[in-house]
Design an enzyme around this catalytic site. Structure first.
Site, PDB file in Angstrom:
ATOM      1  N   HIS A  58      24.647 -36.531  16.401  1.00 58.71           N
ATOM      2  CA  HIS A  58      24.321 -37.999  16.330  1.00 58.71           C
ATOM      3  C   HIS A  58      24.334 -38.279  17.563  1.00 58.71           C
ATOM      4  O   HIS A  58      24.372 -37.686  19.048  1.00 58.71           O
ATOM      5  CB  HIS A  58      25.305 -38.003  15.514  1.00 58.71           C
ATOM      6  N   HIS A  99      27.052 -37.520  20.884  1.00 62.11           N
ATOM      7  CA  HIS A  99      26.058 -36.029  21.032  1.00 62.11           C
ATOM      8  C   HIS A  99      25.208 -36.243  22.187  1.00 62.11           C
ATOM      9  O   HIS A  99      25.217 -35.739  22.989  1.00 62.11           O
ATOM     10  CB  HIS A  99      25.454 -34.952  20.136  1.00 62.11           C
ATOM     11  N   GLU A 121      34.888 -38.455  24.352  1.00 66.38           N
ATOM     12  CA  GLU A 121      36.808 -38.296  24.375  1.00 66.38           C
ATOM     13  C   GLU A 121      37.184 -38.610  23.439  1.00 66.38           C
ATOM     14  O   GLU A 121      38.361 -38.870  22.658  1.00 66.38           O
ATOM     15  CB  GLU A 121      36.910 -40.228  25.249  1.00 66.38           C
ATOM     16  N   ASP A 140      37.484 -36.601  21.376  1.00 66.91           N
ATOM     17  CA  ASP A 140      37.999 -35.698  20.240  1.00 66.91           C
ATOM     18  C   ASP A 140      39.196 -35.491  22.276  1.00 66.91           C
ATOM     19  O   ASP A 140      39.130 -34.048  22.879  1.00 66.91           O
ATOM     20  CB  ASP A 140      37.963 -33.854  20.583  1.00 66.91           C
ATOM     21  N   ARG A 153      31.503 -35.817  10.320  1.00 60.41           N
ATOM     22  CA  ARG A 153      32.209 -35.628   9.302  1.00 60.41           C
ATOM     23  C   ARG A 153      32.147 -37.425   8.550  1.00 60.41           C
ATOM     24  O   ARG A 153      32.302 -37.072   7.372  1.00 60.41           O
ATOM     25  CB  ARG A 153      33.258 -35.644   9.619  1.00 60.41           C
TER      26      ARG A 153
HETATM   27  O1  PAF Z   1      33.349 -30.893  19.919  1.00 61.07           O
HETATM   28  C1  PAF Z   1      33.202 -29.896  19.263  1.00 61.07           C
HETATM   29  O2  PAF Z   1      32.476 -29.825  18.774  1.00 61.07           O
HETATM   30  C2  PAF Z   1      33.778 -28.325  19.124  1.00 61.07           C
HETATM   31  O3  PAF Z   1      35.236 -28.272  19.212  1.00 61.07           O
HETATM   32  C3  PAF Z   1      33.336 -27.670  20.487  1.00 61.07           C
HETATM   33  C4  PAF Z   1      33.962 -28.231  21.415  1.00 61.07           C
HETATM   34  C5  PAF Z   1      32.074 -26.938  20.823  1.00 61.07           C
HETATM   35  C6  PAF Z   1      33.808 -25.835  20.011  1.00 61.07           C
HETATM   36  O4  PAF Z   1      33.310 -25.016  18.927  1.00 61.07           O
END
Ligand code: PAF
Length: 282
Positions: free
Chosen positions: A33, A36, A147, A149, A190
């Site tokens: 999305h 990214h 960020e 995550d 999600r």
């Molecule tokens: O954030 C994510 O998409 C995943 O946790 C990662 C860092 C690609 C590891 O699988």
């Protein structure tokens, strides 16, 4: 743009790219999305070539989590990445990543134990393990993570520091600010699981967090503000709140007193079967 799914072609493609300059890695699980794509655009500013990995990592999903229903759309993802000028997509299958006999796991204590680590045992071992493998496979000059995550980023930086990783060095593991919808909801793969009613309800999460942060900055005590935040989410249609906590941005230790810029509010809450997380500076 080249797409490779096994290690030998990956190594050849990387060797060719490296003769031309630096490499940035954006690790993803696909279902790309705008969040990214923002990482990819920042990666392009930081290095000559961008490599994106797409791997839905089974080791970071618990037995009752959404591995099977996690969206997989490689063709569409590759099209988006080609449009962004990505040089190489590394899209291994599970057997290329974890061949028969695979037996190694990386476990980062401390920063991985609270928040999502408490609710999802083993999750950050899976993340640390796959990211260490991705770093060794690609050996990027710089790597970028969202960020949203925040805890994941803290775990990865801790691992890189503890294992003396050099490609990338800890300082070259960069966090990129969370991208949000117009109503404030953080972008996440999600979000696609939400019905339109749930999607409307989900906007209560950033709203309630902003209200809580304003109250904390105004000097109100956490033991009043945080339960009110939980009540607001439940009243808005969330089915459960896994946590709503203020923690130190770096160590992730509980921050019982508000200190400027060094603490963040972290929330994880569920709407139906979908678990949403968010964090903001207090
Ligand atoms: O954030 C994510 O998409 C995943 O946790 C990662 C860092 C690609 C590891 O699988």
């Amino acid at each position: 743009m080249q797409t490779v799914s096994s290690l030998d072609p990956l190594r050849s493609a990387l060797a060719a790219l490296r003769t031309e300059g630096t490499i940035a890695l954006v690790p993803t699980m696909g279902a790309l999305h705008e969040g990214h794509l923002t990482l990819v655009r920042e990666a392009r500013r930081r290095a000559r070539h961008v490599v994106v990995s797409i791997f839905v990592n089974p080791r970071q999903f618990g037995p009752n989590e959404d591995l099977d229903r996690y969206p997989r759309q490689l063709e569409r993802d590759c099209q988006l990445l080609a449009n962004e000028g990505v040089a190489l997509v590394w899209a291994p299958g599970a057997a290329a990543m974890y061949p028969d006999g695979y037996a190694t796991s990386i476990s980062v204590t401390g920063v991985s134990e609270s928040l999502c680590g408490a609710a999802r045992p083993g999750h950050f071992d899976g993340v640390a393990t796959v990211v260490a493998k991705l770093f060794n496979q690609v050996r990027p000059d710089v790597a970028l993570f969202g960020e949203k995550d925040w805890q994941q980023l803290a775990v990865i930086r801790r691992m890189a520091r503890d294992l003396d990783l050099t490609a990338p060095a800890t300082e070259a593991i960069l966090g990129v600010a969370t991208v949000r919808e117009a109503d404030g909801l953080a972008l996440s793969s999600r979000n696609a699981f939400l019905s339109s009613e749930q999607r409307a309800q989900a906007a209560a999460l950033p709203r309630a967090m902003d209200q809580a942060i304003a109250a904390l900055r105004g000097g109100e005590a956490q033991n009043h503000v945080l339960p009110r935040l939980v009540d607001a989410l439940l009243a808005a249609g969330f089915s459960a709140v896994d946590y709503a906590e203020v923690r130190d941005a770096e160590s992730l230790a509980l921050a019982l007193k508000h200190k400027d810029n060094s603490s963040r509010l972290f929330v994880a809450a569920r709407i139906g079967a979908t678990r949403l997380i968010d964090n903001k500076p207090v």
